[in-house]
Design a protein around this motif. Structure first.
Motif, mmCIF file in Angstrom:
data_model
loop_
_atom_site.group_PDB
_atom_site.id
_atom_site.type_symbol
_atom_site.label_atom_id
_atom_site.label_comp_id
_atom_site.label_asym_id
_atom_site.label_seq_id
_atom_site.Cartn_x
_atom_site.Cartn_y
_atom_site.Cartn_z
ATOM 1 N N ARG A 151 1.503 -11.472 -2.576
ATOM 2 C CA ARG A 151 0.764 -12.952 -2.802
ATOM 3 C C ARG A 151 -0.446 -12.274 -3.714
ATOM 4 O O ARG A 151 -0.981 -13.266 -4.561
ATOM 5 C CB ARG A 151 0.277 -13.205 -1.388
ATOM 6 N N ASN A 152 -1.099 -11.186 -3.459
ATOM 7 C CA ASN A 152 -2.283 -10.977 -4.369
ATOM 8 C C ASN A 152 -1.897 -10.630 -5.681
ATOM 9 O O ASN A 152 -2.563 -11.361 -6.635
ATOM 10 C CB ASN A 152 -2.766 -9.400 -3.755
ATOM 11 N N ILE A 183 0.769 5.942 -7.915
ATOM 12 C CA ILE A 183 0.193 4.479 -7.575
ATOM 13 C C ILE A 183 0.584 3.799 -6.403
ATOM 14 O O ILE A 183 1.105 4.710 -5.706
ATOM 15 C CB ILE A 183 0.696 3.474 -8.986
ATOM 16 N N ASN A 184 0.444 2.662 -6.201
ATOM 17 C CA ASN A 184 0.641 2.096 -4.779
ATOM 18 C C ASN A 184 1.196 0.809 -5.075
ATOM 19 O O ASN A 184 1.234 -0.095 -6.043
ATOM 20 C CB ASN A 184 -0.670 2.009 -3.989
ATOM 21 N N GLY A 199 0.842 -1.066 -0.096
ATOM 22 C CA GLY A 199 -0.021 -0.028 -0.103
ATOM 23 C C GLY A 199 0.727 1.059 0.040
ATOM 24 O O GLY A 199 0.253 2.395 0.037
ATOM 25 N N ALA A 200 2.233 1.123 0.111
ATOM 26 C CA ALA A 200 2.911 2.393 0.096
ATOM 27 C C ALA A 200 2.657 3.025 -1.111
ATOM 28 O O ALA A 200 2.474 2.717 -2.334
ATOM 29 C CB ALA A 200 4.296 1.782 0.282
ATOM 30 N N PRO A 221 10.034 -13.596 -6.569
ATOM 31 C CA PRO A 221 10.410 -12.823 -5.517
ATOM 32 C C PRO A 221 11.244 -11.511 -6.085
ATOM 33 O O PRO A 221 11.334 -10.479 -5.268
ATOM 34 C CB PRO A 221 11.461 -13.732 -4.966
ATOM 35 N N GLY A 222 12.042 -11.708 -7.226
ATOM 36 C CA GLY A 222 12.620 -10.668 -7.865
ATOM 37 C C GLY A 222 11.787 -9.538 -8.475
ATOM 38 O O GLY A 222 12.251 -8.775 -9.141
ATOM 39 N N GLN A 223 10.393 -9.730 -8.339
ATOM 40 C CA GLN A 223 9.488 -8.708 -9.007
ATOM 41 C C GLN A 223 8.713 -8.094 -7.829
ATOM 42 O O GLN A 223 8.477 -8.969 -6.962
ATOM 43 C CB GLN A 223 8.725 -9.468 -10.098
ATOM 44 N N VAL A 224 8.136 -7.013 -8.103
ATOM 45 C CA VAL A 224 7.165 -6.182 -7.434
ATOM 46 C C VAL A 224 6.246 -5.679 -8.095
ATOM 47 O O VAL A 224 6.462 -5.148 -9.176
ATOM 48 C CB VAL A 224 8.110 -5.002 -6.336
ATOM 49 N N CYS A 225 5.016 -5.674 -7.524
ATOM 50 C CA CYS A 225 3.956 -5.013 -8.018
ATOM 51 C C CYS A 225 3.310 -3.710 -7.843
ATOM 52 O O CYS A 225 3.368 -3.629 -6.673
ATOM 53 C CB CYS A 225 2.872 -6.086 -8.104
ATOM 54 N N ALA A 226 2.739 -3.080 -8.642
ATOM 55 C CA ALA A 226 2.237 -1.530 -8.254
ATOM 56 C C ALA A 226 1.328 -1.355 -9.149
ATOM 57 O O ALA A 226 1.395 -1.509 -10.466
ATOM 58 C CB ALA A 226 3.340 -0.769 -8.167
#
Length: 255
Positions: free
Chosen positions: A177-178, A171-172, A148-149, A192-197
């Motif tokens: 997991r979601n 964006i956030n 949520g950051a 794990p080497g990826q992040v979603c926003a």
């Protein structure tokens, strides 16, 4: 993998984008100096005729961080970097030639574009200018932004049919997991080497031509724009290379 449903947001063109929009979606013009570490990675499409292809960030006076998929179709001598201008897509700014680049050795475009990270080495050092051209702040190993950051992503997108002013959008960060569950449901793993926003309702985020650019949280680059389902599709966040996961690799290849 079903490439017809996914596109890399930095290629010259799309791989079946659900929304064929050529720029930051739902954004606004960035202020001069708001992203002093952001550069335009441009490619020579025809005898010294350069076109914006991707974003990148300044790691040092001689090194640019970007996405691996931005470089797979080009050689080092095809690339120039434009720094220090929100109009870099129009060729306004400071120009630097590449002499080499390094893709992550385990980059795999077939497997959800895992390890989508690369470093460009420049022929001459970038002239740093406080407030206008600066080195990007990077996170420490294992330092992840909270779910949520507040985050911001910026880029020029495809320069073919729009203003060349740098755009930015708020964006956030999504829960890992979601994001994994959402993309697993259509056959794409999130690693794990990826992040979603993004935002759940969509219509704000990155699009083709923005790849390689930064996902910034509290002034620190936590992500590299990599891939997504369409452009800011409702319910589908963008997937970014997680910078802190690759800190050791980045430091080892800044040579």
């Amino acid at each position: 993998m079903r490439l017809a449903t996914i596109f890399l947001v930095g290629l010259l063109g799309t791989l079946g984008a659900a929304i064929p929009s050529p720029f930051i979606i739902g954004g606004e013009p960035a202020a001069e100096g708001e992203f002093p570490f952001l550069v335009s990675v441009q490619v020579d499409v025809f005898i010294n005729t350069y076109r914006h292809n991707c974003g990148g960030t300044i790691l040092s006076e001689r090194h640019i961080l970007t996405a691996a998929h931005c470089l797979t179709a080009w050689g080092p001598r095809d690339i120039r970097i434009v720094a220090g201008s929100v109009q870099a897509g129009s060729g306004v700014g400071d120009f630097y030639r590449a002499i080499n680049f390094t893709l992550h050795e385990d980059y795999d475009e077939i497997n959800a574009w895992i390890n989508d990270v690369a470093i460009i080495t420049l022929e001459t050092p970038i002239v740093l200018k406080p407030g206008l051209v600066e080195i990007v702040p990077l996170p420490a190993l294992g330092s992840d932004p909270a779910e949520g950051a507040a985050a911001v992503v910026a880029g020029w997108g495809d320069t073919q049919a729009r203003s060349d002013i740098l755009l930015r959008v708020d964006i956030n960060i999504w829960a890992q997991r979601n994001c994994q569950d959402i993309y697993y449901g259509i056959g794409y793993p999130v690693y794990p080497g990826q992040v979603c926003a993004g935002i759940p309702e969509g219509n704000k985020g990155s699009c083709q031509g923005d790849s390689g650019g930064p996902l910034v949280v509290n002034g620190i680059q936590h992500g590299i724009v990599s891939w997504a389902l369409g452009c800011a599709e409702p319910g589908y966040p963008a997937v970014f290379t997680r910078v802190n996961y690759y800190i050791d690799w980045i430091q080892q290849h800044m040579i």
